[in-house]
Enzyme design. Structure first.
Site, short mmCIF file in Angstrom:
data_model
loop_
_atom_site.label_atom_id
_atom_site.label_comp_id
_atom_site.label_asym_id
_atom_site.label_seq_id
_atom_site.Cartn_x
_atom_site.Cartn_y
_atom_site.Cartn_z
N ARG A 35 44.51 24.21 28.95
CA ARG A 35 44.83 24.94 27.73
C ARG A 35 45.62 24.07 26.75
NH1 ARG A 35 50.16 26.36 27.85
NH2 ARG A 35 51.17 26.34 29.89
N HIS A 155 46.14 39.52 46.62
CA HIS A 155 46.11 38.19 46.02
C HIS A 155 47.53 37.75 45.64
CE1 HIS A 155 41.80 39.06 45.69
NE2 HIS A 155 41.63 37.78 45.52
N LYS A 159 48.26 36.50 40.01
CA LYS A 159 46.92 36.92 39.61
C LYS A 159 47.04 38.12 38.68
CE LYS A 159 42.32 38.11 41.38
NZ LYS A 159 41.67 37.06 40.54
#
Length: 268
Positions: A35, A155, A159
């Site tokens: 990013r 998870h 997440k």
């Protein structure tokens, strides 16, 4: 050698793939992208992965990534994938998407891109989960709606999408086996005085915490009996072999929108 471009290269999956590909004789790292604004931009991919420098700097330019690679492996975020997609189309670069959390409009964009380039969407690259898809499909067909279906996913704490992409795919396999679509059967919110379960519905629940990698369980609950099908992935390297196998496969395909089911059928 197949030249892999890593999108989301500074993330957990990206770093793991750098380590695996660096020791491979069948694949090479073409480029890595992350990013814009990441403090890791400009660093060597090998150094980021705890290896000797590879001479490849992390970039924030998807165009550089697509032009250098035979195929892109994307483990980023849904919004980042949408930014990559038109660049991949413009450069004719196949893309394997391991990212999850796409809404219906974004999935439609992925399918539309498949008219121009090979696009593969795979929510989970664990071979145990891929086997689990078929087990769930078979159980849902054999047991029928006398058995309630509940899907649980666990998870790591960072997440952001819930239910997970894997949990949703498990639900899709179960719904398909019962001759319906998941959107017609899905129940995600239970709190307080929740109404009784409707016959044939598929319920979802999620947990997030710690450094859990990936755990999914499908419960088939009937009268006096219960079947549980569970996959537990305890190390991210479990995703590596299937990811690279899928990347090599999608790099050879004609334009289209593919899933893991297409890859499995090709190997049957």
């Amino acid at each position: 050698m197949i030249r892999i471009g890593l999108h989301g290269a500074a993330g957990q999956m990206g770093v793991m793939l750098v380590r695996v590909i660096a020791s491979s004789s069948a694949f090479s790292i073409a480029a890595g992208c992350d990013r814009s604004g990441s403090p890791k931009i400009g660093q060597d991919l090998g150094s980021l992965a705890g290896l000797a420098p590879l001479g490849i700097r992390l970039t924030d330019d998807p165009k550089t990534l697509c032009r250098a690679a035979d195929v892109i492996v994307d483990y980023s975020a849904a919004s980042a994938t949408m930014g990559l997609l038109p660049v991949a189309v413009a450069n004719g670069t196949p893309i394997l998407v391991g990212t999850t959390g796409f809404d219906e409009a974004q999935r439609a964009e992925l399918a539309e891109a498949g008219k121009s380039i090979p696009v593969m969407l795979a929510a989970n690259m664990s071979i145990s989960v891929i086997a689990m898809y078929e087990l769930v499909r078979t159980a849902a067909r054999l047991l029928g709606d006398e058995f309630d279906i509940e899907i649980f996913d666990f998870h790591p704490r960072n997440k952001i999408d819930a239910p997970s992409g894997t949990a949703l795919e498990l639900g899709e396999y179960a719904a398909e086996a019962r001759g319906s679509s998941l959107s017609d059967l899905m129940v995600t919110a239970r709190h307080g005085e929740a109404p009784p379960t409707n016959r044939g519905s598929i319920g979802f629940s999620s947990a997030r915490g710690g450094d859990v990698v990936c755990e999914n369980t499908v419960f088939f609950a009937g009268s006096g009996q219960r079947l549980e099908i569970t996959s537990r992935v305890t190390d991210y390297t479990a995703f590596a072999a299937t990811t690279l196998d899928a990347a090599a496969w999608i790099a050879r395909q004609a334009p289209g929108f593919y899933t893991m089911a297409d890859l499995l059928r090709s190997k049957a």
